[in-house]
Enzyme design. Structure first.
Site, PDB file in Angstrom:
ATOM      1  N   ALA A  89       0.819  -1.218   0.000  1.00 45.41           N
ATOM      2  CA  ALA A  89       0.000   0.000   0.000  1.00 45.41           C
ATOM      3  C   ALA A  89       0.847   1.261   0.000  1.00 45.41           C
ATOM      4  CB  ALA A  89      -0.940  -0.001   1.208  1.00 45.41           C
ATOM      5  N   GLY A  90       2.079   1.128  -0.465  1.00 48.37           N
ATOM      6  CA  GLY A  90       2.905   2.314  -0.638  1.00 48.37           C
ATOM      7  C   GLY A  90       2.387   3.154  -1.793  1.00 48.37           C
TER       8      GLY A  90
ATOM      9  N   VAL B 280       3.200   3.292  -4.964  1.00 51.89           N
ATOM     10  CA  VAL B 280       2.925   2.557  -6.196  1.00 51.89           C
ATOM     11  C   VAL B 280       1.662   1.707  -6.052  1.00 51.89           C
ATOM     12  CG1 VAL B 280       3.770   0.811  -7.805  1.00 51.89           C
ATOM     13  CG2 VAL B 280       5.342   2.524  -6.904  1.00 51.89           C
ATOM     14  N   GLY B 281       1.595   0.911  -4.980  1.00 57.54           N
ATOM     15  CA  GLY B 281       0.442   0.042  -4.785  1.00 57.54           C
ATOM     16  C   GLY B 281      -0.856   0.810  -4.647  1.00 57.54           C
TER      17      GLY B 281
ATOM     18  N   ARG C 265      13.189   2.083  -4.729  1.00 52.96           N
ATOM     19  CA  ARG C 265      14.516   2.626  -5.038  1.00 52.96           C
ATOM     20  C   ARG C 265      14.715   3.970  -4.350  1.00 52.96           C
ATOM     21  NH1 ARG C 265      15.314   2.739 -11.414  1.00 52.96           N
ATOM     22  NH2 ARG C 265      17.486   3.126 -10.897  1.00 52.96           N
TER      23      ARG C 265
ATOM     24  N   ARG D 151      17.900  -0.975  -9.580  1.00 47.99           N
ATOM     25  CA  ARG D 151      16.855  -1.945  -9.261  1.00 47.99           C
ATOM     26  C   ARG D 151      17.473  -3.235  -8.713  1.00 47.99           C
ATOM     27  NH1 ARG D 151      15.194   0.630 -14.050  1.00 47.99           N
ATOM     28  NH2 ARG D 151      13.144   1.646 -13.920  1.00 47.99           N
TER      29      ARG D 151
ATOM     30  N   ASN E 176      13.967  -7.956  -1.461  1.00 45.63           N
ATOM     31  CA  ASN E 176      12.700  -8.075  -2.180  1.00 45.63           C
ATOM     32  C   ASN E 176      12.388  -9.497  -2.620  1.00 45.63           C
ATOM     33  OD1 ASN E 176      12.357  -5.394  -1.752  1.00 45.63           O
ATOM     34  ND2 ASN E 176      12.498  -4.763  -3.883  1.00 45.63           N
TER      35      ASN E 176
ATOM     36  N   VAL F 248       5.352  -6.171 -10.010  1.00 44.62           N
ATOM     37  CA  VAL F 248       5.846  -4.807 -10.169  1.00 44.62           C
ATOM     38  C   VAL F 248       7.140  -4.620  -9.373  1.00 44.62           C
ATOM     39  CG1 VAL F 248       5.280  -2.348  -9.913  1.00 44.62           C
ATOM     40  CG2 VAL F 248       3.473  -3.996 -10.452  1.00 44.62           C
TER      41      VAL F 248
ATOM     42  N   ASN G 195      10.798  -4.680  -7.805  1.00 44.76           N
ATOM     43  CA  ASN G 195      12.107  -4.719  -8.443  1.00 44.76           C
ATOM     44  C   ASN G 195      13.112  -5.585  -7.679  1.00 44.76           C
ATOM     45  OD1 ASN G 195      11.915  -3.044 -10.810  1.00 44.76           O
ATOM     46  ND2 ASN G 195      11.592  -1.297  -9.447  1.00 44.76           N
TER      47      ASN G 195
ATOM     48  N   ASP H  10       8.096   1.283 -19.297  1.00 42.99           N
ATOM     49  CA  ASP H  10       9.243   1.767 -20.073  1.00 42.99           C
ATOM     50  C   ASP H  10       8.801   2.299 -21.431  1.00 42.99           C
ATOM     51  OD1 ASP H  10      10.951   0.970 -18.024  1.00 42.99           O
ATOM     52  OD2 ASP H  10      11.235  -1.028 -18.877  1.00 42.99           O
TER      53      ASP H  10
ATOM     54  N   ARG I 160       7.285   5.735 -21.080  1.00 40.01           N
ATOM     55  CA  ARG I 160       8.334   6.755 -20.951  1.00 40.01           C
ATOM     56  C   ARG I 160       8.983   7.027 -22.308  1.00 40.01           C
ATOM     57  NH1 ARG I 160      10.474   4.210 -15.195  1.00 40.01           N
ATOM     58  NH2 ARG I 160       9.096   5.501 -13.884  1.00 40.01           N
TER      59      ARG I 160
ATOM     60  N   HIS J 269      14.025  -4.831 -17.569  1.00 37.49           N
ATOM     61  CA  HIS J 269      13.520  -3.593 -16.972  1.00 37.49           C
ATOM     62  C   HIS J 269      14.608  -3.026 -16.063  1.00 37.49           C
ATOM     63  CE1 HIS J 269      10.745  -0.684 -15.328  1.00 37.49           C
ATOM     64  NE2 HIS J 269      10.791  -1.197 -14.115  1.00 37.49           N
TER      65      HIS J 269
END
Length: 311
Positions: free
Chosen positions: A8-9, A11-12, A82, A88, A95, A118, A120, A148, A151, A175
């Protein structure tokens, strides 16, 4: 349809928010190990339902995997983000243990779920989930190539001074800052090769900027990006739950495709209700194929680190 997002950071939570707003499921479960974090963010998101016009129920859970039972799709974002100066690959030891534990816990309650990785280093975490979960290979997908490619298309649109959605382009390979391969030869603006608008030096700069796109953001904001990753996950999830058959660059298991086996790496795949359903051959030229082989070697070396860990 039930979708779980683990972690739940930033990103999540952004993944869960995007999924709910697109109404891709009847229920989204957000899970984290930190007491109250997922419950608080889930409640905050759910309170936007009447404001944003969606009906998806959003539930938070502190490490109670029973609440994820019956999930059709599970997104794993767990792990250390990161920080400036980190690659990564620096995250692998910590992780790997987290991702394996999460995968095992998820499958106890949702044995038929499609899992999206997702965390890394994403290629290695995808390979870890594939080799330890027992799931069919089409149900394990690493998201990185979609991000990617987004971007890449953004940098091309800036160089061309044109709308981003006029651009079509893809990034394959690993990635990682040194392993991804922006395919400038195949990129187009409304069907016209971008090489007709941009010189070789500009295209090389676009490719270089794409490769360090994540590191650039980490340096600017002090941690991993979250808006674009969250949107990229939602795009992938939507193609699964709505069986859209979109072609996305995703990290999947290779068995001879692109000259590689026993590895998970970014290639164009058809995404539908069964997960990834087919690998598309981009007919790489000699230079691109050599870059892909080099990327595979680097990812394979990282995968070898898994053998040294107690998982």
């Amino acid at each position: 349809m039930k979708i779980t997002v683990v972690g739940a950071g930033a990103v999540g939570a952004t993944c869960a928010d995007n999924i709910a707003r697109r109404q891709l499921a009847q229920e989204v479960v957000l899970l984290d190990i930190k007491e109250g974090l997922s419950e608080g963010k889930a409640l905050d998101m759910f309170q936007t339902a009447t404001l944003c016009g969606f009906d998806t129920k959003i539930t938070g859970s502190t490490n109670d995997y029973a609440k994820t039972a019956g999930s059709d799709v599970v997104v794993i974002t767990s792990g250390l983000p990161r920080k400036p100066g980190m690659t990564r690959e620096d995250l692998i030891g910590t992780n790997a243990k987290i991702v394996k534990g999460v995968t095992d816990s998820i499958l106890q309650h949702s044995p038929d779920a499609i899992i999206i990785i997702v965390s890394n280093p994403m290629d290695t975490m995808t390979y870890l989930s594939l080799t330890t979960s027992g799931l069919a290979k089409n149900k394990i997908i690493g998201m990185g190539g979609i991000l990617d490619s987004a971007r890449f298309k953004t940098y091309l649109s800036l160089a061309l001074d044109c709308p981003p959605n006029d651009i079509h382009g893809a990034v394959i390979g690993g990635h990682g800052d040194t392993t991804m391969i922006p395919l400038t030869r195949l990129a187009t603006r409304n069907g016209v090769p971008v090489s007709q608008f941009l010189d070789e030096e500009t295209l090389k700069k676009v490719a270089a900027d794409t490769m360090v796109g994540g590191a650039t953001l980490t340096k600017l904001i002090g941690t991993s990006a979250w808006y674009a990753p969250g949107a990229a996950v939602a795009e992938l999830v939507e193609s699964i739950v709505r069986d859209q058959k979109h072609i996305f660059p995703c990290c999947v298991a290779l068995d001879g495709e692109y000259g590689q086996s026993d590895i998970c790496l970014g290639v164009p795949v058809v995404i539908g209700k069964n997960g990834w359903e087919a690998i598309i051959d981009y007919k790489l030229n000699e230079e691109e194929q050599a870059a892909f082989a080099k990327s595979a070697d680097a990812v394979r070396n990282m995968n070898d680190v898994l053998k040294t860990l107690e998982l």
